[in-house]
Scaffold this motif. Structure first.
Motif: not given
Length: 215
Positions: A44-57
């Motif tokens: 995955h590209e880094p800008w797609d990773l926030p949407g794949l994490a279970r938590i995080g701001e």
């Protein structure tokens, strides 16, 4: 555990990441919560990773299996479809605060570049990769814990980008209009055409006057 509770934040220390989360997973133990997901982030590209994490701001965490370029070891393959992660500097040892002689693990800092090396373009995406010491012989899985975040862009860089965009926009607007020399040339051409048409009309009228029409 409900991670959407009001006021809940996940901000573990490096010691907690290594000695609690990563160590338990690497030893094959179960965590009481699945707050950190397992993911091969290099698919995955880094800008797609926030949407794949279970938590995080602003920070996103993943357990990542280590892939080698070959079976005999070597550097892990950190290439994605649109870029690659490049390590910066040497690994930093993370030690126990209460017992500085005890090595908990190592932290590697990487920056994401779009394109392909060595002509990649640096981005603001940063990763801290945490791994346990090689002396830990009881590990069942070769796995690391990665923290992904986007580095804050300095105000000076933002101003330079805005100025560059303004210059680009101005040049695009200017290119849509003819240059001064071209405009003067077009104006002169139009004047010549109008003058030529006028002279032709005057000559035509004079010829008509000279024709002797039969009565």
């Amino acid at each position: 555990m409900d991670f959407q509770l009001p006021g809940f934040r996940f901000h573990p220390t490096e010691e907690e990441l290594l000695d609690f989360y990563l160590k338990k997973i690497a030893l094959g133990k179960q965590l009481h919560s699945d707050i950190i997901s397992f993911l091969d982030i290099y698919h995955h590209e880094p800008w797609d990773l926030p949407g794949l994490a279970r938590i995080g701001e602003r920070e996103w965490y993943f357990f990542v299996p280590r892939e080698r370029k070959n079976r005999h070891g070597g550097r892990p393959n950190r290439t994605t479809a649109k870029g690659y992660w490049k390590a910066t500097g040497s690994d930093r040892p993370i030690r126990c605060l209460t017992d500085p002689k005890r090595l908990l693990g190592l932290r590697k800092t990487l920056v994401f570049y779009t394109g392909r090396a060595p002509k990649g373009q640096k981005t603001d995406w940063v990763m801290n990769e945490y791994r346990l010491p090689n002396t830990c012989s009881l590990l069942k899985d070769d796995i690391v814990l990665c923290k992904i975040y986007r580095k804050a862009t300095p105000l000076k860089v933002l101003e330079e980008r805005a100025a560059l965009e303004e210059v680009t926009r101005a040049s695009q607007v200017a290119s849509s209009f003819p240059l001064k020399e071209e405009a003067e040339s077009l104006c002169f051409y139009d004047q010549q055409m109008n003058f030529g048409n006028l002279m032709f009309f005057q000559d035509f009228v004079q010829e008509l006057e000279e024709i002797k029409w039969p009565c």
